[in-house]
Design an enzyme around this catalytic site. Sequence first.
Site, PDB file in Angstrom:
ATOM      1  N   GLU A  50     -11.485  17.593  23.932  1.00  0.00           N
ATOM      2  CA  GLU A  50     -10.179  16.914  24.005  1.00  0.00           C
ATOM      3  C   GLU A  50      -9.313  17.183  22.787  1.00  0.00           C
ATOM      4  O   GLU A  50      -8.083  17.095  22.861  1.00  0.00           O
ATOM      5  CB  GLU A  50     -10.369  15.401  24.189  1.00  0.00           C
ATOM      6  CG  GLU A  50     -11.008  14.664  23.019  1.00  0.00           C
ATOM      7  CD  GLU A  50     -12.526  14.553  23.092  1.00  0.00           C
ATOM      8  OE1 GLU A  50     -13.096  13.644  22.474  1.00  0.00           O
ATOM      9  OE2 GLU A  50     -13.148  15.416  23.773  1.00  0.00           O
ATOM     10  N   CYS A  72     -19.750  14.352  24.121  1.00  0.00           N
ATOM     11  CA  CYS A  72     -20.527  13.949  22.946  1.00  0.00           C
ATOM     12  C   CYS A  72     -21.587  12.913  23.346  1.00  0.00           C
ATOM     13  O   CYS A  72     -22.590  13.253  23.950  1.00  0.00           O
ATOM     14  CB  CYS A  72     -19.603  13.434  21.852  1.00  0.00           C
ATOM     15  SG  CYS A  72     -20.411  13.313  20.232  1.00  0.00           S
ATOM     16  N   GLU A 114       0.813  -1.212   0.000  1.00  0.00           N
ATOM     17  CA  GLU A 114       0.000   0.000   0.000  1.00  0.00           C
ATOM     18  C   GLU A 114       0.850   1.268   0.000  1.00  0.00           C
ATOM     19  O   GLU A 114       0.424   2.318  -0.482  1.00  0.00           O
ATOM     20  CB  GLU A 114      -0.910   0.021   1.235  1.00  0.00           C
ATOM     21  CG  GLU A 114      -1.938  -1.092   1.275  1.00  0.00           C
ATOM     22  CD  GLU A 114      -1.436  -2.300   2.051  1.00  0.00           C
ATOM     23  OE1 GLU A 114      -0.199  -2.403   2.253  1.00  0.00           O
ATOM     24  OE2 GLU A 114      -2.257  -3.147   2.436  1.00  0.00           O
ATOM     25  N   ALA A 165      10.480   6.618  26.952  1.00  0.00           N
ATOM     26  CA  ALA A 165      10.407   7.721  27.923  1.00  0.00           C
ATOM     27  C   ALA A 165       9.238   7.495  28.875  1.00  0.00           C
ATOM     28  O   ALA A 165       8.269   6.803  28.534  1.00  0.00           O
ATOM     29  CB  ALA A 165      10.232   9.046  27.191  1.00  0.00           C
ATOM     30  N   HIS A 192     -16.235  17.873  21.452  1.00  0.00           N
ATOM     31  CA  HIS A 192     -15.044  17.085  21.791  1.00  0.00           C
ATOM     32  C   HIS A 192     -13.912  18.043  22.179  1.00  0.00           C
ATOM     33  O   HIS A 192     -12.977  18.271  21.399  1.00  0.00           O
ATOM     34  CB  HIS A 192     -14.605  16.234  20.599  1.00  0.00           C
ATOM     35  CG  HIS A 192     -15.500  15.082  20.296  1.00  0.00           C
ATOM     36  ND1 HIS A 192     -15.366  13.847  20.896  1.00  0.00           N
ATOM     37  CD2 HIS A 192     -16.562  14.973  19.465  1.00  0.00           C
ATOM     38  CE1 HIS A 192     -16.295  13.026  20.439  1.00  0.00           C
ATOM     39  NE2 HIS A 192     -17.039  13.689  19.569  1.00  0.00           N
ATOM     40  N   THR A 224      20.385  -5.640  15.862  1.00  0.00           N
ATOM     41  CA  THR A 224      20.276  -4.538  14.903  1.00  0.00           C
ATOM     42  C   THR A 224      19.831  -5.007  13.519  1.00  0.00           C
ATOM     43  O   THR A 224      19.587  -4.176  12.645  1.00  0.00           O
ATOM     44  CB  THR A 224      21.630  -3.819  14.753  1.00  0.00           C
ATOM     45  OG1 THR A 224      22.587  -4.726  14.172  1.00  0.00           O
ATOM     46  CG2 THR A 224      22.145  -3.329  16.101  1.00  0.00           C
TER      47      THR A 224
END
Length: 528
Positions: A505, A375, A148, A240, A503, A187
């Site tokens: 957010e 919502c 794709e 992290a 929304h 690797t």
Amino acid sequence: MTKYIFVTGGVVSGIGKGITVASLGVLLKARGFKIGLLKLDPYLNIDAGTMNPFQHGEVFVTDDGAETDLDLGHYERFTDENLTKNSNSTTGQIYSAVLDKERTGEYLGATIQIIPHITNEIISRIKKVARKKDVVIVEIGGTVGDIESEPFIEAIRQFKRSVGRENICFVHTTKIDYIYPSEEPKTKPTQQSVSMLRSRGIQPDILVVRSKNGFSKSMKDKIALFCDVEESAIIPAPNAGSLYQIPLNLEKNNLAIKVLEKLNLKNRQPNLAQWENIKNQIENTKKEIRIGLVGKYTDNPDAYISVVESLKHTGISNLVDVKVIPIDSEKIDFVKLGKLSGIVVPGGFGIRGIEGKLKAIKFARENKTPFLGLCLGLQCAVIEFARNVCDLKKASSTEFNSQTPHPVIDILPEQIKVEKKGGSMRLGSYKALIKKGSIVAEIYQNQIVYERHRHRYEVNPKYHKILKEKGLILSGLSPNKKLVEFIELSQTVHPYFVATQAHPEFKSRPFRPAPLFDGLIKSALKKA
């Protein structure tokens, strides 16, 4: 002349290309460069709007109403740039555009082919984002080697020839693999991924290499040798503790400096003060609270990613570690609900899990647990209130029960005759007029609010009167006063019971949390 950075991925999908793009956008913007951002998605869908959240995660909506890939959410949250429909193009959009041109005779009888017609259309979309920008960062979705993705990889190979190699930087994201059960780092997947990319005519300038804990100098040397990349251009990207530490980690590992070097741009002193502040806030978290997220897609962490990140944003600003507790709406556990300091019911579609959401909302209302509905969460809050306070026992939404005697939630009139489901909802930024003296007005510090929407159903105007009479405050309405945008309960009966048809957010930032989420966490802290 505009410079271009192309970010590709190898080995596996979901490797962190989107976060790499977002972080690189932060580092360049912090140096004063005007940036453009583009995600090229290989799937054949026209947009993400009709895709199952279990497969694809959340649909992120822009101000102009585009239903896009969730990576645009990362781009916006990190760079604080409000993106548009031009920042996400899919194979479906590109093929549709080419076929439309063919049908109208724009190709003058030519035989339409992947090369040059599809690749030219891809290139035109890259150039569209580049207008008035110093640097454009383009993420190629999927993984190198996927069938794709081939037209996109070929398009950027051609693009390299047309704009000049000195104006392009290829960044390839990959990973260190670990052999089970010894956990020995390897690797080889990185080497093979780069080899595959080079076979397509693209030599990466920089490798961003994901790993659990970084990697040794000898491994770095080995990658440099086999991938023909400078040792200094192999950028470690260890895991992290927070997404919002990654820009500083990549700055420390010289990602931006190497990119600017490859693009022949002069390095500038970055202003990363707000990111240093976020880092300090995360490291100085003093408390922990548990917020329940009640939904039916809780098995996929990406399905509600903007909601989760919005909760984290306000946690950062309030120096609190927000633990988001997934609550399966088909398996409501009241003991679990009782241990929460707040409850969020996010958006969604369909009847599955609705009764569980209603139970969770009733619990929050009766037990005075801080609640935020988004919502569908607002619609469920209205249904619950209608059934249990207004005594409309069989109240529902016509989405779930077309024969309900009390359709307190009904389809928008303009949606009734819609045949094509994709891209046809009430989408994008809309204005709301906020009731003076309401919680929402106090939170936003404004009586005019713009938030992004994605829905077909609304609170039925025929039931506004009875809802208000029984104590539900319609604290935000559309300019024509017909559509309910915000609801709440008086703080004399509940400390924080607020919901919105929007929304919010989608507009939250780590350094500027969405106001309704901030209100929820502040109230939850008092309860805790």
